[in-house]
Design a protein around this motif. Structure first.
Motif, PDB file in Angstrom:
ATOM      1  N   ASP A 127       0.802  -1.214   0.000  1.00  0.00           N
ATOM      2  CA  ASP A 127       0.000   0.000   0.000  1.00  0.00           C
ATOM      3  C   ASP A 127       0.841   1.272   0.000  1.00  0.00           C
ATOM      4  OD1 ASP A 127      -2.275  -1.511  -0.058  1.00  0.00           O
ATOM      5  OD2 ASP A 127      -2.633  -1.417   2.110  1.00  0.00           O
ATOM      6  N   LEU A 128       2.143   1.140   0.282  1.00  0.00           N
ATOM      7  CA  LEU A 128       3.033   2.298   0.173  1.00  0.00           C
ATOM      8  C   LEU A 128       3.088   2.806  -1.262  1.00  0.00           C
ATOM      9  CD1 LEU A 128       5.998   1.022   2.370  1.00  0.00           C
ATOM     10  CD2 LEU A 128       4.337   2.786   2.993  1.00  0.00           C
ATOM     11  N   PHE A 129       2.925   1.901  -2.216  1.00  0.00           N
ATOM     12  CA  PHE A 129       3.005   2.285  -3.625  1.00  0.00           C
ATOM     13  C   PHE A 129       1.867   3.219  -4.037  1.00  0.00           C
ATOM     14  CE2 PHE A 129       1.572   1.157  -7.987  1.00  0.00           C
ATOM     15  CZ  PHE A 129       2.572   1.823  -8.686  1.00  0.00           C
ATOM     16  N   PRO A 130       0.584   2.845  -3.846  1.00  0.00           N
ATOM     17  CA  PRO A 130      -0.463   3.785  -4.254  1.00  0.00           C
ATOM     18  C   PRO A 130      -0.481   5.059  -3.405  1.00  0.00           C
ATOM     19  CG  PRO A 130      -1.420   1.875  -3.162  1.00  0.00           C
ATOM     20  CD  PRO A 130       0.016   1.551  -3.407  1.00  0.00           C
ATOM     21  N   GLU A 131      -0.117   4.943  -2.116  1.00  0.00           N
ATOM     22  CA  GLU A 131      -0.177   6.133  -1.269  1.00  0.00           C
ATOM     23  C   GLU A 131       0.920   7.138  -1.609  1.00  0.00           C
ATOM     24  OE1 GLU A 131       0.095   7.602   3.399  1.00  0.00           O
ATOM     25  OE2 GLU A 131       0.058   5.464   2.953  1.00  0.00           O
ATOM     26  N   TRP A 132       2.181   6.674  -1.598  1.00  0.00           N
ATOM     27  CA  TRP A 132       3.303   7.611  -1.699  1.00  0.00           C
ATOM     28  C   TRP A 132       3.779   7.843  -3.132  1.00  0.00           C
ATOM     29  CZ3 TRP A 132       4.746  10.670   2.183  1.00  0.00           C
ATOM     30  CH2 TRP A 132       4.309  10.324   3.459  1.00  0.00           C
ATOM     31  N   CYS A 133       3.821   6.796  -3.944  1.00  0.00           N
ATOM     32  CA  CYS A 133       4.301   6.963  -5.320  1.00  0.00           C
ATOM     33  C   CYS A 133       3.198   7.541  -6.211  1.00  0.00           C
ATOM     34  CB  CYS A 133       4.798   5.632  -5.873  1.00  0.00           C
ATOM     35  SG  CYS A 133       5.513   5.744  -7.541  1.00  0.00           S
ATOM     36  N   LEU A 134       2.036   6.893  -6.227  1.00  0.00           N
ATOM     37  CA  LEU A 134       0.961   7.351  -7.104  1.00  0.00           C
ATOM     38  C   LEU A 134       0.281   8.607  -6.561  1.00  0.00           C
ATOM     39  CD1 LEU A 134      -0.765   4.020  -8.202  1.00  0.00           C
ATOM     40  CD2 LEU A 134       1.208   5.203  -9.190  1.00  0.00           C
ATOM     41  N   GLY A 135      -0.169   8.558  -5.314  1.00  0.00           N
ATOM     42  CA  GLY A 135      -0.958   9.656  -4.773  1.00  0.00           C
ATOM     43  C   GLY A 135      -0.146  10.897  -4.441  1.00  0.00           C
ATOM     44  N   ARG A 136       0.836  10.742  -3.574  1.00  0.00           N
ATOM     45  CA  ARG A 136       1.515  11.934  -3.047  1.00  0.00           C
ATOM     46  C   ARG A 136       2.587  12.492  -3.977  1.00  0.00           C
ATOM     47  NH1 ARG A 136       1.447  12.048   3.430  1.00  0.00           N
ATOM     48  NH2 ARG A 136      -0.228  10.558   3.820  1.00  0.00           N
ATOM     49  N   TRP A 137       3.223  11.612  -4.757  1.00  0.00           N
ATOM     50  CA  TRP A 137       4.299  12.121  -5.621  1.00  0.00           C
ATOM     51  C   TRP A 137       3.816  12.391  -7.048  1.00  0.00           C
ATOM     52  CZ3 TRP A 137       7.995   9.647  -9.265  1.00  0.00           C
ATOM     53  CH2 TRP A 137       9.059  10.516  -9.584  1.00  0.00           C
ATOM     54  N   LEU A 138       3.057  11.475  -7.629  1.00  0.00           N
ATOM     55  CA  LEU A 138       2.641  11.607  -9.025  1.00  0.00           C
ATOM     56  C   LEU A 138       1.241  12.171  -9.206  1.00  0.00           C
ATOM     57  CD1 LEU A 138       3.970   8.214 -10.481  1.00  0.00           C
ATOM     58  CD2 LEU A 138       4.944  10.503 -10.852  1.00  0.00           C
ATOM     59  N   SER A 139       0.414  12.178  -8.148  1.00  0.00           N
ATOM     60  CA  SER A 139      -1.007  12.557  -8.277  1.00  0.00           C
ATOM     61  C   SER A 139      -1.672  11.752  -9.378  1.00  0.00           C
ATOM     62  CB  SER A 139      -1.143  14.065  -8.549  1.00  0.00           C
ATOM     63  OG  SER A 139      -0.611  14.824  -7.497  1.00  0.00           O
ATOM     64  N   LEU A 140      -1.420  10.442  -9.341  1.00  0.00           N
ATOM     65  CA  LEU A 140      -1.898   9.518 -10.375  1.00  0.00           C
ATOM     66  C   LEU A 140      -2.937   8.584  -9.767  1.00  0.00           C
ATOM     67  CD1 LEU A 140      -1.064   9.040 -13.374  1.00  0.00           C
ATOM     68  CD2 LEU A 140       0.411   7.190 -12.535  1.00  0.00           C
ATOM     69  N   SER A 141      -3.981   8.307 -10.510  1.00  0.00           N
ATOM     70  CA  SER A 141      -5.032   7.419 -10.027  1.00  0.00           C
ATOM     71  C   SER A 141      -4.556   5.973  -9.969  1.00  0.00           C
ATOM     72  CB  SER A 141      -6.259   7.508 -10.935  1.00  0.00           C
ATOM     73  OG  SER A 141      -6.793   8.802 -10.940  1.00  0.00           O
ATOM     74  N   VAL A 142      -5.086   5.222  -9.027  1.00  0.00           N
ATOM     75  CA  VAL A 142      -4.778   3.804  -8.907  1.00  0.00           C
ATOM     76  C   VAL A 142      -5.505   3.056 -10.021  1.00  0.00           C
ATOM     77  CG1 VAL A 142      -4.899   1.780  -7.412  1.00  0.00           C
ATOM     78  CG2 VAL A 142      -4.529   4.044  -6.416  1.00  0.00           C
ATOM     79  N   PRO A 143      -4.834   2.178 -10.750  1.00  0.00           N
ATOM     80  CA  PRO A 143      -5.503   1.472 -11.850  1.00  0.00           C
ATOM     81  C   PRO A 143      -6.526   0.460 -11.333  1.00  0.00           C
ATOM     82  CG  PRO A 143      -3.326   0.555 -11.500  1.00  0.00           C
ATOM     83  CD  PRO A 143      -3.408   1.785 -10.622  1.00  0.00           C
ATOM     84  N   ASP A 144      -7.498   0.145 -12.163  1.00  0.00           N
ATOM     85  CA  ASP A 144      -8.543  -0.808 -11.778  1.00  0.00           C
ATOM     86  C   ASP A 144      -7.966  -2.186 -11.465  1.00  0.00           C
ATOM     87  OD1 ASP A 144     -10.418   1.161 -12.193  1.00  0.00           O
ATOM     88  OD2 ASP A 144     -10.917   0.507 -14.224  1.00  0.00           O
ATOM     89  N   SER A 145      -6.843  -2.519 -12.075  1.00  0.00           N
ATOM     90  CA  SER A 145      -6.248  -3.846 -11.880  1.00  0.00           C
ATOM     91  C   SER A 145      -5.479  -3.982 -10.574  1.00  0.00           C
ATOM     92  CB  SER A 145      -5.300  -4.153 -13.043  1.00  0.00           C
ATOM     93  OG  SER A 145      -4.345  -3.112 -13.208  1.00  0.00           O
ATOM     94  N   TRP A 146      -5.345  -2.901  -9.804  1.00  0.00           N
ATOM     95  CA  TRP A 146      -4.465  -2.918  -8.634  1.00  0.00           C
ATOM     96  C   TRP A 146      -4.896  -3.922  -7.574  1.00  0.00           C
ATOM     97  CZ3 TRP A 146      -0.028  -2.369  -6.535  1.00  0.00           C
ATOM     98  CH2 TRP A 146       0.121  -2.263  -5.157  1.00  0.00           C
ATOM     99  N   GLU A 147      -6.155  -3.935  -7.182  1.00  0.00           N
ATOM    100  CA  GLU A 147      -6.590  -4.774  -6.067  1.00  0.00           C
ATOM    101  C   GLU A 147      -6.352  -6.258  -6.354  1.00  0.00           C
ATOM    102  OE1 GLU A 147      -7.442  -4.108  -3.028  1.00  0.00           O
ATOM    103  OE2 GLU A 147      -7.165  -1.957  -3.385  1.00  0.00           O
TER     104      GLU A 147
END
Length: 336
Positions: free
Chosen positions: A147-167
């Motif tokens: 969960d560090l990946f969607p929180e810190w890399c996608l959300g906080r650094w890139l402002s990128l949405s989590v892909p539908d395939s993530w879960e």
């Protein structure tokens, strides 16, 4: 580090040796991603030791001491802990020199042999220690790391949405990890945490050790920060480890080499995603420098791993088509 803390550290080390603090010398010996710092202590007779400064407000050194003592008693190559003051956060350790494993990566043949030597050390760790004394690397911990990946890399650094395939990817990677035999896991078995001293490979920075998947340390080594191996090279290293694990009983014949290789690729994907998140957190939360520059290397590790996991093709396509361009653009924008 404040001068008063250096003074306290010097006084403590001197008292342990029954010396006046003026007769010993401390020099910087490196740090790491945590708040720990290391100093080389030179005694009047010229002998040296390493002093670890681990501020107790930020670092709990009790696991390091407990694990270090158990692993040393088991005959594993770890620095001997000569003294510790957990309240102050001071530890006195063997000096293992200044040759981390990556310093031996001078040519392809030496690099290959160094990795084989390190894989043999992982086997020693798994054979000689009881994982029951360590915290469990369970589904909850594996999930928190992912969960560090969607929180810190996608959300906080890139402002990128989590892909539908993530879960689905997240759940499957955890499932692959939990399907493996449970062993003692160093958890950061990267070349920088392996010191070559007197022709022996020593493990350091083992305070986060857990009871977890057989392949995890293999992946920390083979998908580390210094090398990127081809698919054939990776499979060859994994195959060598697999054969030894079968011979020594850490894997049963019910697990084929093909299955274990797939588990290793899944474990590598999990770790690469975790590292992408951690490196962004170190940058954004802890103001650490130099970690964003390493993202492309671990992004390549992630792509290599996903290429061997066809069931995650949708996520792999997103990584290549969306994540990679976003990371490279952001790095270009942030370049000085």
């Amino acid at each position: 580090m404040s001068s008063s803390r250096i003074d306290a550290l010097t006084q403590w080390a001197a008292q342990h040796h029954g010396l006046d603090s003026a007769t010993i010398r401390l020099s910087a010996a490196g740090g790491d991603a945590s708040f720990r710092r290391y100093f080389r202590l030179t005694l009047p007779d010229g002998n040296t030791q390493v002093v670890m400064d681990a501020p107790p407000a930020q670092e709990d050194s009790a696991p390091f001491v407990a694990i270090g003592q158990r692993w040393h008693a088991a005959g594993l190559p770890v620095p001997y802990i000569h003294a510790s003051d957990l309240d102050a956060g001071f530890l006195l350790l063997d000096d293992l020199g200044d040759t981390p494993l990556q310093a031996t990566f001078t040519d392809p043949a030496r690099t290959e042999q160094s990795h084989l030597d390190a894989l043999a050390l992982i086997a020693q760790l798994q054979n000689r220690t009881n994982p029951a004394a360590l915290p469990d690397y369970d589904a909850a911990l594996l999930g928190r790391e992912l969960d560090l990946f969607p929180e810190w890399c996608l959300g906080r650094w890139l402002s990128l949405s989590v892909p539908d395939s993530w879960e689905a990817v997240r759940d499957k990677l955890i499932e692959h990890a939990l399907a493996q035999p449970v062993v003692s896991v160093h958890r950061d078995f990267d070349a920088m945490n392996l010191m070559l001293h007197d022709q022996t490979l020593y493990m350091i920075d083992f305070q986060d050790a857990v009871a977890g998947p057989l392949s995890y340390d293999v992946i920390s080594l083979l998908r580390g920060r210094y090398c990127r191996f081809s698919a054939d090279q990776f499979a060859s290293f994994v195959g060598a480890f697999y054969q030894q694990a079968r011979q020594e009983g850490r894997l049963t014949r019910s697990v084929s080499e093909e299955t274990f290789l797939a588990q290793c690729h899944a474990m590598a994907a999990q770790r690469s995603l975790k590292v992408l998140g951690i490196f962004c957190r170190l940058t954004l939360r802890d103001s650490k420098e130099g970690y964003l520059a390493r993202l492309p290397h671990f992004l390549a590790h992630l792509e290599d791993s996903l290429a061997a996991l066809p069931q995650h093709r949708e996520f792999a396509d997103w990584v290549t088509g969306v994540l990679r361009p976003a990371i490279m653009q952001r790095l270009e924008e942030d370049a000085p």
